[in-house]
Write a protein that holds these residues in place. Structure first.
Motif, PDB file in Angstrom:
ATOM      1  N   ARG A 313      38.122  34.470  36.800  1.00 20.86           N
ATOM      2  CA  ARG A 313      38.363  34.600  38.419  1.00 20.86           C
ATOM      3  C   ARG A 313      38.931  35.903  38.681  1.00 20.86           C
ATOM      4  N   ILE A 314      38.484  36.829  39.715  1.00 17.67           N
ATOM      5  CA  ILE A 314      38.950  37.950  39.821  1.00 17.67           C
ATOM      6  C   ILE A 314      38.715  38.308  41.607  1.00 17.67           C
ATOM      7  N   SER A 315      38.525  37.106  42.493  1.00 20.11           N
ATOM      8  CA  SER A 315      38.327  36.995  43.678  1.00 20.11           C
ATOM      9  C   SER A 315      39.554  37.578  44.257  1.00 20.11           C
ATOM     10  N   SER A 316      39.346  38.053  45.594  1.00 23.57           N
ATOM     11  CA  SER A 316      40.309  38.515  46.798  1.00 23.57           C
ATOM     12  C   SER A 316      41.085  39.728  46.069  1.00 23.57           C
ATOM     13  N   ASN A 317      40.264  40.527  45.621  1.00 24.62           N
ATOM     14  CA  ASN A 317      41.156  41.969  45.100  1.00 24.62           C
ATOM     15  C   ASN A 317      40.255  43.030  45.873  1.00 24.62           C
ATOM     16  N   LYS A 318      40.124  44.192  45.509  1.00 23.99           N
ATOM     17  CA  LYS A 318      39.777  45.145  46.013  1.00 23.99           C
ATOM     18  C   LYS A 318      38.678  45.835  44.900  1.00 23.99           C
ATOM     19  N   ILE A 319      38.030  45.267  44.316  1.00 20.64           N
ATOM     20  CA  ILE A 319      37.263  45.553  42.980  1.00 20.64           C
ATOM     21  C   ILE A 319      35.906  46.014  43.533  1.00 20.64           C
ATOM     22  N   THR A 320      35.383  47.237  43.039  1.00 18.15           N
ATOM     23  CA  THR A 320      34.182  47.679  43.548  1.00 18.15           C
ATOM     24  C   THR A 320      33.075  48.005  42.391  1.00 18.15           C
ATOM     25  N   ALA A 321      32.205  48.774  42.789  1.00 17.34           N
ATOM     26  CA  ALA A 321      31.056  48.846  41.938  1.00 17.34           C
ATOM     27  C   ALA A 321      29.960  47.829  41.743  1.00 17.34           C
ATOM     28  N   ASN A 322      29.135  48.174  40.658  1.00 17.06           N
ATOM     29  CA  ASN A 322      28.127  46.872  40.330  1.00 17.06           C
ATOM     30  C   ASN A 322      28.970  45.779  39.385  1.00 17.06           C
ATOM     31  N   ILE A 323      28.480  44.622  39.744  1.00 12.58           N
ATOM     32  CA  ILE A 323      28.710  43.542  38.569  1.00 12.58           C
ATOM     33  C   ILE A 323      27.607  43.821  37.217  1.00 12.58           C
ATOM     34  N   PRO A 324      28.621  44.088  36.348  1.00 11.73           N
ATOM     35  CA  PRO A 324      27.923  44.678  35.035  1.00 11.73           C
ATOM     36  C   PRO A 324      27.223  43.549  34.212  1.00 11.73           C
ATOM     37  N   THR A 325      25.646  43.982  33.885  1.00  8.30           N
ATOM     38  CA  THR A 325      24.816  43.042  33.396  1.00  8.30           C
ATOM     39  C   THR A 325      25.729  42.249  31.944  1.00  8.30           C
ATOM     40  N   GLU A 326      26.540  43.112  31.661  1.00  2.00           N
ATOM     41  CA  GLU A 326      27.136  42.516  30.322  1.00  2.00           C
ATOM     42  C   GLU A 326      27.711  41.118  30.314  1.00  2.00           C
ATOM     43  N   ILE A 327      28.117  40.825  31.616  1.00  2.00           N
ATOM     44  CA  ILE A 327      28.527  39.557  31.964  1.00  2.00           C
ATOM     45  C   ILE A 327      27.694  38.177  31.467  1.00  2.00           C
ATOM     46  N   THR A 334      31.725  28.850  32.541  1.00  2.55           N
ATOM     47  CA  THR A 334      31.499  27.825  33.337  1.00  2.55           C
ATOM     48  C   THR A 334      31.847  28.192  34.902  1.00  2.55           C
ATOM     49  N   PHE A 335      32.898  28.991  34.802  1.00  2.00           N
ATOM     50  CA  PHE A 335      33.419  29.100  36.135  1.00  2.00           C
ATOM     51  C   PHE A 335      33.393  30.436  36.376  1.00  2.00           C
ATOM     52  N   LEU A 336      32.709  31.120  37.349  1.00  6.70           N
ATOM     53  CA  LEU A 336      32.756  32.629  37.642  1.00  6.70           C
ATOM     54  C   LEU A 336      33.106  32.740  39.329  1.00  6.70           C
ATOM     55  N   SER A 337      34.221  33.369  39.436  1.00  9.11           N
ATOM     56  CA  SER A 337      34.650  33.706  41.086  1.00  9.11           C
ATOM     57  C   SER A 337      35.157  35.246  41.034  1.00  9.11           C
ATOM     58  N   MET A 338      34.283  35.585  42.069  1.00  9.63           N
ATOM     59  CA  MET A 338      34.477  37.142  42.450  1.00  9.63           C
ATOM     60  C   MET A 338      34.392  37.356  43.985  1.00  9.63           C
ATOM     61  N   PHE A 339      34.650  36.430  44.644  1.00 12.94           N
ATOM     62  CA  PHE A 339      34.316  36.602  46.078  1.00 12.94           C
ATOM     63  C   PHE A 339      35.443  37.241  46.687  1.00 12.94           C
ATOM     64  N   SER A 340      35.382  38.017  47.912  1.00 16.93           N
ATOM     65  CA  SER A 340      36.253  38.776  48.650  1.00 16.93           C
ATOM     66  C   SER A 340      36.625  40.182  47.971  1.00 16.93           C
ATOM     67  N   ASN A 341      35.706  40.966  47.229  1.00 18.73           N
ATOM     68  CA  ASN A 341      35.910  42.005  47.043  1.00 18.73           C
ATOM     69  C   ASN A 341      34.945  43.311  47.347  1.00 18.73           C
TER      70      ASN A 341
END
Length: 416
Positions: A313-327, A334-341
């Motif tokens: 969970r890394i949501s609600s930050n200021k993270i930029t660029a692409n989501i790496p395919t390595e994920i 089971t839980f992936l949260s990256m909203f509000s970046n």
């Protein structure tokens, strides 16, 4: 003199000194390269005689010289806390104990006699006990000192539970919020979640070398996360969420604490970037929770090395660029949260090849291209892709998501 746990205390020898964070300083600074070097025989070790003995005024210089001298003799592992002492039944135990005795005697012989014989001068130095590896469990007083210093850094009301319950006349293992090992009475867990404590996190918590769980969540701690916490090599769970902590994201947590299972720093004011080698030294990490901070930069490709990751969970930050395919290599996620970046580009198809996924939040980013094709996500229950720049149609494969309960695709540029 390692704090590492062995089967039985071999004897009850310990040195009580008030030298400023000596043992932990040694842990952080002894080089691994040096510690791997071993002298061929005990006779070749020789003596360590520093030009200036520890006299109470030269601590920093003395520690550097002593660290260098012991490391140069090939015995750095005896003070680094990295290598466990062998059990007495080990055929190499006698040899190990002789070498440990050498380190013990070197430290004693390089302390000025006047400092040892004048307790008042010792008391003026920040307190820490230095204990031989041959007595790894005799340091409960160090735990008490660390806890009392932690308490003193908190602004407590007179009727606070910590003021009432934390009596030096009682065992620290009976103190509110403190749990200990049954056999050696060392502090293994601290839980002050929701105590509404105000203050800073004392760096002396780093002296609790047997600590496995630290939960200071839902309080009002301010200041930065002390780097001394990185000394706690046994720590498995770190929860500092819902405070007012500031400063850079502490990279030492990811590089020095190899047995961590959970890192929860959500809802603070931490800044900086995710370390480029974020998962290189945390192979057991299952839960990484960093939402609600001010983290910038991109998601490191090394994230795939956290092969045990279940909750990211890394949501609600200021993270930029692409989501790496390595994920996509996090096969237990089971839980992936990256909203509000400020994530952009395509959603990697590899993400939706993770058959264990149950929850996916990617809303409120700058993601573009089409909605990815879903393959075998039979466990997926929630999928939020709204408030992006997705184009094209809605893939029919969404209809095959038999467990799906919540779906959001609004506020995109999708066609029917």
């Amino acid at each position: 003199m390692s704090d590492s746990e062995s089967e039985t205390p071999h004897n009850n020898r310990s040195i009580t000194l008030s030298a400023k964070q000596f043992a932990e300083f040694m842990r952080l600074n002894v080089s691994q390269k040096t510690s791997n070097h071993q002298p061929s025989s005990l006779e070749s070790i020789g003596e360590v005689r520093l030009t200036d003995k520890l006299n109470g005024d030269n601590y920093h210089l003395w520690v550097k010289l002593m660290r260098r001298a012991i490391g140069g003799k090939g015995l750095a592992s005896h003070i680094s806390g990295v290598t466990d002492p062998p059990p007495p039944t080990d055929p190499h135990f006698d040899r190990w104990q002789q070498r440990d005795d050498c380190c013990f005697n070197w430290i004693i012989s390089n302390i000025d006699a006047s400092l040892v014989n004048e307790p008042s001068r010792l008391c003026r130095l920040p307190s820490l006990r230095i204990t031989s590896s041959s007595s790894p469990f005799s340091n409960s007083n160090t735990d008490q000192d660390a806890l009392l210093t932690f308490k003193n850094a908190i602004n407590l009301e007179s009727d606070s539970m910590l003021n009432k319950n934390w009596s030096t006349n009682a065992s620290i293992c009976s103190w509110t919020g403190v749990s200990c090992s049954l056999d050696h009475q060392r502090v293994t867990a601290l839980n002050f979640s929701g105590f509404l404590l105000h203050g800073t996190i004392s760096p002396h918590l780093g002296n609790l070398t047997f600590l496995q769980s630290l939960d200071l969540s839902s309080n009002n701690f301010t200041g930065s996360i002390p780097s001394e916490l990185y000394n706690i090599q046994r720590l498995k769970t770190l929860n500092l969420s819902s405070n007012q902590l500031v400063g850079g994201l502490p990279s030492g947590i990811f590089t020095n604490m190899s047995v961590l299972v959970e890192i929860n720093l959500r809802f603070n004011n931490l800044s900086g970037e995710l370390p480029s080698d974020i998962c290189s030294n945390t192979p057991k990490l299952k839960r990484l929770l960093l939402s609600g901070n001010k983290i910038v930069g991109k998601i490191p490709k090394s994230i795939w090395k956290c092969v045990e990751m279940e909750d990211l969970r890394i949501s609600s930050n200021k993270i930029t660029a692409n989501i790496p395919t390595e994920i996509g290599n996090l096969t237990k996620l089971t839980f992936l949260s990256m909203f509000s970046n400020h994530l952009e580009g395509e959603i990697p198809s590899s993400v939706f090849n993770i058959s264990s996924l149950e929850i996916v939040y990617l809303s409120d980013n700058i993601l573009s291209s089409s909605v990815p094709i879903f393959n075998s996500l039979t466990r997926l229950q929630l999928l939020y892709l709204d408030s992006n720049y997705l184009t094209g149609g809605i893939p029919k494969e969404i209809g095959y998501l038999t467990s799906l309960q919540h779906l959001k695709l609004n506020k995109n540029n999708l066609t029917e």
